[in-house]
Each structure stands twice: as C-alpha cells, then as structure tokens.
Design a protein around this motif. Structure first.
Motif, PDB file in Angstrom:
ATOM      1  N   SER A  82       0.817  -1.210   0.000  1.00 21.12           N
ATOM      2  CA  SER A  82       0.000   0.000   0.000  1.00 21.12           C
ATOM      3  C   SER A  82       0.849   1.257   0.000  1.00 21.12           C
ATOM      4  O   SER A  82       1.886   1.320   0.648  1.00 21.12           O
ATOM      5  CB  SER A  82      -0.897   0.032   1.237  1.00 21.12           C
ATOM      6  N   ALA A  83       0.365   2.267  -0.707  1.00 18.13           N
ATOM      7  CA  ALA A  83       0.950   3.602  -0.636  1.00 18.13           C
ATOM      8  C   ALA A  83       0.465   4.213   0.668  1.00 18.13           C
ATOM      9  O   ALA A  83      -0.090   3.509   1.502  1.00 18.13           O
ATOM     10  CB  ALA A  83       0.533   4.392  -1.859  1.00 18.13           C
ATOM     11  N   PRO A  84       0.595   5.496   0.900  1.00 19.13           N
ATOM     12  CA  PRO A  84       0.199   6.025   2.207  1.00 19.13           C
ATOM     13  C   PRO A  84      -1.211   5.595   2.592  1.00 19.13           C
ATOM     14  O   PRO A  84      -2.120   5.630   1.767  1.00 19.13           O
ATOM     15  CB  PRO A  84       0.252   7.541   2.030  1.00 19.13           C
ATOM     16  N   PHE A  85      -1.354   5.157   3.824  1.00 22.98           N
ATOM     17  CA  PHE A  85      -2.656   4.683   4.285  1.00 22.98           C
ATOM     18  C   PHE A  85      -2.863   5.114   5.726  1.00 22.98           C
ATOM     19  O   PHE A  85      -1.907   5.305   6.474  1.00 22.98           O
ATOM     20  CB  PHE A  85      -2.764   3.155   4.167  1.00 22.98           C
ATOM     21  N   ALA A  86      -4.117   5.275   6.093  1.00 20.55           N
ATOM     22  CA  ALA A  86      -4.486   5.587   7.466  1.00 20.55           C
ATOM     23  C   ALA A  86      -4.710   4.288   8.225  1.00 20.55           C
ATOM     24  O   ALA A  86      -5.148   3.288   7.654  1.00 20.55           O
ATOM     25  CB  ALA A  86      -5.754   6.435   7.489  1.00 20.55           C
ATOM     26  N   ALA A  87      -4.417   4.317   9.496  1.00 26.41           N
ATOM     27  CA  ALA A  87      -4.581   3.115  10.322  1.00 26.41           C
ATOM     28  C   ALA A  87      -6.036   2.675  10.359  1.00 26.41           C
ATOM     29  O   ALA A  87      -6.320   1.473  10.341  1.00 26.41           O
ATOM     30  CB  ALA A  87      -4.058   3.376  11.725  1.00 26.41           C
ATOM     31  N   THR A  88      -6.952   3.623  10.392  1.00 25.07           N
ATOM     32  CA  THR A  88      -8.373   3.259  10.450  1.00 25.07           C
ATOM     33  C   THR A  88      -8.810   2.550   9.176  1.00 25.07           C
ATOM     34  O   THR A  88      -9.585   1.599   9.230  1.00 25.07           O
ATOM     35  CB  THR A  88      -9.242   4.502  10.675  1.00 25.07           C
ATOM     36  N   ARG A  89      -8.309   3.009   8.023  1.00 24.89           N
ATOM     37  CA  ARG A  89      -8.666   2.362   6.764  1.00 24.89           C
ATOM     38  C   ARG A  89      -8.080   0.952   6.694  1.00 24.89           C
ATOM     39  O   ARG A  89      -8.742   0.004   6.257  1.00 24.89           O
ATOM     40  CB  ARG A  89      -8.168   3.182   5.566  1.00 24.89           C
ATOM     41  N   LEU A  90      -6.846   0.805   7.165  1.00 27.33           N
ATOM     42  CA  LEU A  90      -6.225  -0.516   7.167  1.00 27.33           C
ATOM     43  C   LEU A  90      -6.979  -1.470   8.084  1.00 27.33           C
ATOM     44  O   LEU A  90      -7.212  -2.624   7.725  1.00 27.33           O
ATOM     45  CB  LEU A  90      -4.760  -0.409   7.591  1.00 27.33           C
ATOM     46  N   PHE A 119       1.718  12.297   4.212  1.00 30.48           N
ATOM     47  CA  PHE A 119       2.341  12.129   2.907  1.00 30.48           C
ATOM     48  C   PHE A 119       1.468  12.609   1.755  1.00 30.48           C
ATOM     49  O   PHE A 119       1.968  13.135   0.780  1.00 30.48           O
ATOM     50  CB  PHE A 119       2.704  10.657   2.687  1.00 30.48           C
ATOM     51  N   SER A 120       0.180  12.411   1.849  1.00 28.64           N
ATOM     52  CA  SER A 120      -0.692  12.711   0.716  1.00 28.64           C
ATOM     53  C   SER A 120      -1.522  13.977   0.926  1.00 28.64           C
ATOM     54  O   SER A 120      -2.361  14.295   0.101  1.00 28.64           O
ATOM     55  CB  SER A 120      -1.631  11.525   0.451  1.00 28.64           C
ATOM     56  N   GLY A 121      -1.311  14.679   2.014  1.00 30.52           N
ATOM     57  CA  GLY A 121      -2.090  15.872   2.290  1.00 30.52           C
ATOM     58  C   GLY A 121      -3.429  15.590   2.929  1.00 30.52           C
ATOM     59  O   GLY A 121      -4.210  16.508   3.168  1.00 30.52           O
ATOM     60  N   ALA A 122      -3.727  14.348   3.195  1.00 33.27           N
ATOM     61  CA  ALA A 122      -4.994  13.991   3.846  1.00 33.27           C
ATOM     62  C   ALA A 122      -4.945  14.416   5.310  1.00 33.27           C
ATOM     63  O   ALA A 122      -3.873  14.528   5.900  1.00 33.27           O
ATOM     64  CB  ALA A 122      -5.236  12.494   3.746  1.00 33.27           C
ATOM     65  N   ALA A 123      -6.099  14.647   5.863  1.00 30.46           N
ATOM     66  CA  ALA A 123      -6.163  14.998   7.286  1.00 30.46           C
ATOM     67  C   ALA A 123      -5.812  13.777   8.113  1.00 30.46           C
ATOM     68  O   ALA A 123      -6.272  12.677   7.844  1.00 30.46           O
ATOM     69  CB  ALA A 123      -7.556  15.498   7.631  1.00 30.46           C
ATOM     70  N   GLY A 124      -4.992  13.970   9.093  1.00 26.96           N
ATOM     71  CA  GLY A 124      -4.641  12.868   9.977  1.00 26.96           C
ATOM     72  C   GLY A 124      -3.329  12.211   9.604  1.00 26.96           C
ATOM     73  O   GLY A 124      -2.717  12.488   8.576  1.00 26.96           O
ATOM     74  N   GLU A 125      -2.937  11.344  10.486  1.00 28.46           N
ATOM     75  CA  GLU A 125      -1.665  10.643  10.357  1.00 28.46           C
ATOM     76  C   GLU A 125      -1.756   9.505   9.341  1.00 28.46           C
ATOM     77  O   GLU A 125      -2.761   8.812   9.275  1.00 28.46           O
ATOM     78  CB  GLU A 125      -1.319  10.091  11.729  1.00 28.46           C
ATOM     79  N   GLU A 126      -0.689   9.336   8.574  1.00 29.31           N
ATOM     80  CA  GLU A 126      -0.631   8.257   7.592  1.00 29.31           C
ATOM     81  C   GLU A 126       0.633   7.436   7.825  1.00 29.31           C
ATOM     82  O   GLU A 126       1.569   7.883   8.472  1.00 29.31           O
ATOM     83  CB  GLU A 126      -0.598   8.832   6.171  1.00 29.31           C
ATOM     84  N   TRP A 127       0.617   6.259   7.236  1.00 28.00           N
ATOM     85  CA  TRP A 127       1.756   5.341   7.325  1.00 28.00           C
ATOM     86  C   TRP A 127       2.196   4.990   5.912  1.00 28.00           C
ATOM     87  O   TRP A 127       1.378   4.890   5.011  1.00 28.00           O
ATOM     88  CB  TRP A 127       1.346   4.063   8.063  1.00 28.00           C
ATOM     89  N   TRP A 128       3.492   4.764   5.736  1.00 26.89           N
ATOM     90  CA  TRP A 128       4.009   4.370   4.432  1.00 26.89           C
ATOM     91  C   TRP A 128       5.179   3.433   4.653  1.00 26.89           C
ATOM     92  O   TRP A 128       6.048   3.673   5.491  1.00 26.89           O
ATOM     93  CB  TRP A 128       4.475   5.589   3.643  1.00 26.89           C
ATOM     94  N   GLU A 129       5.212   2.383   3.888  1.00 17.36           N
ATOM     95  CA  GLU A 129       6.310   1.416   3.958  1.00 17.36           C
ATOM     96  C   GLU A 129       7.580   2.105   3.474  1.00 17.36           C
ATOM     97  O   GLU A 129       7.603   2.748   2.439  1.00 17.36           O
ATOM     98  CB  GLU A 129       5.962   0.191   3.097  1.00 17.36           C
TER      99      GLU A 129
END
Length: 168
Positions: A82-90, A119-129
């Motif tokens: 996955s590219a940048p993702f939010a923990a809630t979505r995962l 990373f993507s400008g989305a609101a909230g924290e994201e994760w990226w490998e």
C-alpha cells in the motif's frame, strides 16, 4: 491475505482454489483470498472465520503464531502493498480491531519498516512502507534529473557575458 476484489484476473485464483493451494475466508463482513500456508495465521487472527471451500494447511505451513504476531504479520504484509494509508482504513480493510492494528503499526515502525507522517495531504496521520517511499523518491528524482538538460556552450557563454555585464 488478499481482498477478493483485488484478486488477479483471468481465473488464477480459481485455479489455485481448484488445486487446494488457496481458499476464501469471511470475517467482519469482508471476504479475502488466503494461501494454504497462511491458514494457521488466519485462524488465529480471525477465530471462527469461515473458509470456503474448507481447506487444511499443508504440513510444511508455519506453526500458528500468537494473536499479536498474527496481526503484526497481516498488517506488515498489507503495508508492503500500500501507498500512504491511514490506520483506520487498514483496520477496516483487514476487519481487525483498530487498537490491535495501531500496536502492530507501532511495532513495524520501531523495526524501521514503516514511516509515520502526512504524505498525501490527507487529514490525519498516515503510514508508508519505507522501501516504497524510497522507491518513489528515487523515481521522482530520476524524472526531475531528466527534465534538467545541459545548455549548449554558446548559450552558456552568452549568459555569462550578460551576467558579468560585458555583453555589447
């Protein structure tokens, strides 16, 4: 574990199911494909999940890990894709409790596999490998370097003459 909607086309998954190398599992209203050697992992992470068709893990399959390790393995495998993702979505994609996913993400971050940020400008924290991010950065730098082309010597000399105020 691959969500059913993301399976490769062309009947490849049906061929794996027919040969007893994969099956589907249902948990939390989500269906996913599971490789036969990952069945012990799925049974620990999703107790009571239905397998369709029923399939037993091969003898060479790794032993069932603890619940925390099972969630960590599932989250790590999904993060690698996955590219940048939010923990809630995962957590929603994997049909796992959000707190357990957060713990697995923190463990992966402490191992240096994941980076946390925006990373993507989305609101909230994201994760990226980490390796995916590095690959994206290398590709971007490569593209930017290709856009910068050296100028002809005559153009450079004309620029220098103007820059130094010695042009006629």
């Amino acid at each position: 574990v691959l969500p059913v909607g993301e399976a490769p086309a062309g009947g490849l998954m049906d061929a794996l199911v027919a040969t007893g190398r994969a099956t589907r599992h249902s948990a939390g209203g989500r269906e996913a494909w599971v490789a036969a050697d990952r069945i012990p992992l799925v049974r620990v992470a999703y107790p009571g999940a239905a397998l369709d068709p029923p399939l037993e893990a091969p003898a060479r399959a790794p032993a069932a890990p603890s619940y925390e390790d099972a969630v960590w393995l599932l989250v790590g495998a999904r993060a690698d894709q996955s590219a940048p993702f939010a923990a809630t979505r995962l957590a929603a994609d994997l049909a796992l409790p959000g707190g357990d996913v957060e713990i697995a993400l923190a463990r992966l971050e402490s191992e240096g596999r994941l980076l946390r940020g925006r990373f993507s400008g989305a609101a909230g924290e994201e994760w990226w490998e980490r390796r995916l991010l590095q690959r994206m950065q290398r590709a971007t730098l490569g593209r930017l370097r290709q856009e910068i082309a050296p100028v002809a010597v005559t153009d450079y000399l004309r620029f220098l003459a103007h820059w130094q105020h010695v042009a006629p």
